[in-house]
Design an enzyme around this catalytic site. Structure first.
Site, PDB file in Angstrom:
ATOM      1  N   CYS A 187      -4.874  35.390  40.406  1.00 26.69           N
ATOM      2  CA  CYS A 187      -4.081  35.569  41.623  1.00 26.69           C
ATOM      3  C   CYS A 187      -3.009  36.638  41.455  1.00 26.69           C
ATOM      4  CB  CYS A 187      -3.441  34.248  42.033  1.00 26.69           C
ATOM      5  SG  CYS A 187      -2.430  33.489  40.750  1.00 26.69           S
TER       6      CYS A 187
ATOM      7  N   GLU B  43       0.859  27.672  45.567  1.00 31.16           N
ATOM      8  CA  GLU B  43       0.732  29.012  44.986  1.00 31.16           C
ATOM      9  C   GLU B  43      -0.596  29.552  45.477  1.00 31.16           C
ATOM     10  OE1 GLU B  43      -0.801  31.798  42.481  1.00 31.16           O
ATOM     11  OE2 GLU B  43      -0.418  30.248  40.972  1.00 31.16           O
TER      12      GLU B  43
END
Length: 489
Positions: free
Chosen positions: A292, A258
């Site tokens: 993020c 990720e």
């Protein structure tokens, strides 16, 4: 502070390998400094490549027996860890504030997210049984078993260190695997040693969770490239993620990545502006934008652009910022290097022709909530993942242009669309190339039973739910020929 907490804090100056807290003599050390107060939180020895080697060795040995442990016993350990976490929630939130600069609501939310993932993981030992499949051969029975992969290497980031470590550690353990965990250098406690302490209290057998703090260039490389790792789970920048994937692939380990994002917040001309601004403020300034899945670009229809900028600027200017983590909304950036990067993006964007509506300055590690108007997609604060409390606002003329601008990036992690017409919003959302997108909301969403991940340079694979169950197990086809089979020769 409870005696339990006091006992635990004496362990923060060590590694955790094979169920032991170790303080190796002569080891290089990392001084963990609070972004909020500047105080030294802990001085922690750095693991060496030999320590990583030992961690994998004991993990591999311990995993064999753990995989054969009845599912109810594995589930019971995870359940006990949940209980320990709930008992120590205040301590964990405090540590997240001291080590990661998390405001109190963010710390509490992080504990909630981790608890949710752990609760889902308690069901995993009973959900990995496999399937029966029909056979094209008469008298044959096909059994597709699902087995733990073995040892999982985990390399976690500093922004949501506890949750983003736990979302890999808890499922991996629940499914019968062992773990070697390398937390981020800025957050070795909340991203690593704290998890070891909680699972030790929960009764996890020795060797199944090993924590090796240290630099990514040495310890991180060793964790990613060890031939005993079957899966390497990494959360962090795209640049480092590419290196991790290459090192893992050399040993045929499967990467679970990720990575970075450049998430859009699209606001159409028929959107509810009050709702869109509310979402835009939260999605931009939550944890100082160090998320993020936070908003990196606000794409706003030209007919409502000026009003949106005005409202967003007014809200941003009113947000309390500082280091009193129980009183502010915008706290400190994690370190000086990250702060300077964010300020450079702001400066370069203004020099390129953008207008600084509010903010743009820093007091220590605290950057003022910043709004930039007259921004274009190629300006520094827009084309880069700025990872700070910055809202670049970019106008668009129609839905096609909004989609084109949204997709003009290598990233594809999350995003949001605000529109009064839900069919229109869904059409836009369907055309944005991203792993996750949220209508009439903002991009910061994470639910433990829903797959989480991106496309393109934002990563490979998914976390949460059935996706992580499949990632941390592998299938084995066992066929049983119950009737005599006829062969052609």
């Amino acid at each position: 502070m409870s005696s339990q907490t006091t006992d635990a804090e004496t362990k923060w100056n060590g590694l955790y390998i094979d169920g032991e807290w170790r303080q190796p003599e002569g080891a290089a050390e990392t001084t963990v400094t609070s972004p909020a107060t500047g105080e030294v939180v802990a001085t922690i020895p750095q693991a060496t490549e030999d320590d990583v080697d030992e961690a994998y060795a004991v993990a591999e040995q311990a995993q064999t027996e753990w995989a054969q442990t009845p599912p109810q016993e594995r589930a019971a350990v995870i359940e006990s860890a949940v209980e320990r976490l709930q008992e120590r929630q205040d301590e964990v939130v405090d540590l997240l504030g001291r080590e990661a600069g998390s405001i109190v609501p963010k710390g509490a939310k992080e504990v909630q997210l981790a608890t949710g993932m752990m609760n889902v993981a308690t069901s995993f030992p009973f959900r990995d049984g496999g399937d029966h499949e029909k056979s094209i051969i008469p008298g044959k029975e096909n059994v597709v078993e699902r087995e733990p992969v073995g040892v999982v290497g985990v390399i976690s980031p500093w922004n949501f260190p506890f949750h983003l470590s736990m979302r890999a550690v808890a499922p991996a353990l629940a499914l019968g695997n062992a773990v070697v965990l390398k937390p981020a250098g800025d957050t070795p406690i909340t991203g690593g040693l704290l998890l070891a302490d909680i699972f030790e209290e929960a009764g996890l057998p020795d060797g199944l969770l090993n924590v090796v703090p240290g630099p990514g260039s040495t310890v991180g490389d060793a964790v990613a490239s060890d031939e005993r790792a079957e899966v390497v789970a990494f959360t962090g920048s795209t640049e480092v993620g590419r290196q991790v994937a290459q090192r893992a692939a050399e040993n045929f380990a499967e990467p679970a990545l990720e990575l970075g994002g450049n998430n859009v917040h699209i606001v159409t001309d028929d959107a509810d502006l009050e709702q869109a601004v509310d979402a835009g403020v939260f999605g931009t300034f939550m944890h100082q934008g160090q998320v993020c899945i936070s908003i990196n670009r606000h794409l706003v229809h030209e007919d409502v652009y000026d009003e949106y900028v005005e409202r967003l600027t007014e809200r941003a200017a009113q947000l309390p910022a500082g280091t009193e983590l129980d009183e502010v909304v915008v706290g400190p950036i994690i370190n000086e290097t990250q702060r300077d990067t964010v300020l450079e993006f702001i400066e370069e964007t203004v020099e390129a022709g953008a207008t600084l509506e509010t903010g743009g300055e820093a007091d220590g590690l605290v950057i003022e909530p910043t709004v930039l108007s007259d921004v274009t997609n190629d300006m520094a604060a827009a084309c880069n993942e700025h990872f700070g409390p910055v809202a670049p606002v970019i106008p668009f003329s129609d839905d096609d242009e909004a989609v084109e601008m949204a997709n003009a990036t290598e990233y594809g992690l999350s995003g949001a669309v605000h529109a009064g017409d839900l069919e229109r919003a869904r059409d836009i959302a369907d055309r944005v190339e991203t792993g996750m997108i949220h209508i009439n909301d903002q991009p910061i969403n994470d639910e433990p039973h829903v797959p989480f991940g991106g496309v393109g340079a934002s990563g490979m694979g998914r976390y949460n739910a059935e996706a992580i169950l499949r990632k941390f197990t592998r299938t084995k086809w066992v066929s049983i020929q119950r009737e005599q089979r006829e062969y052609p020769f």
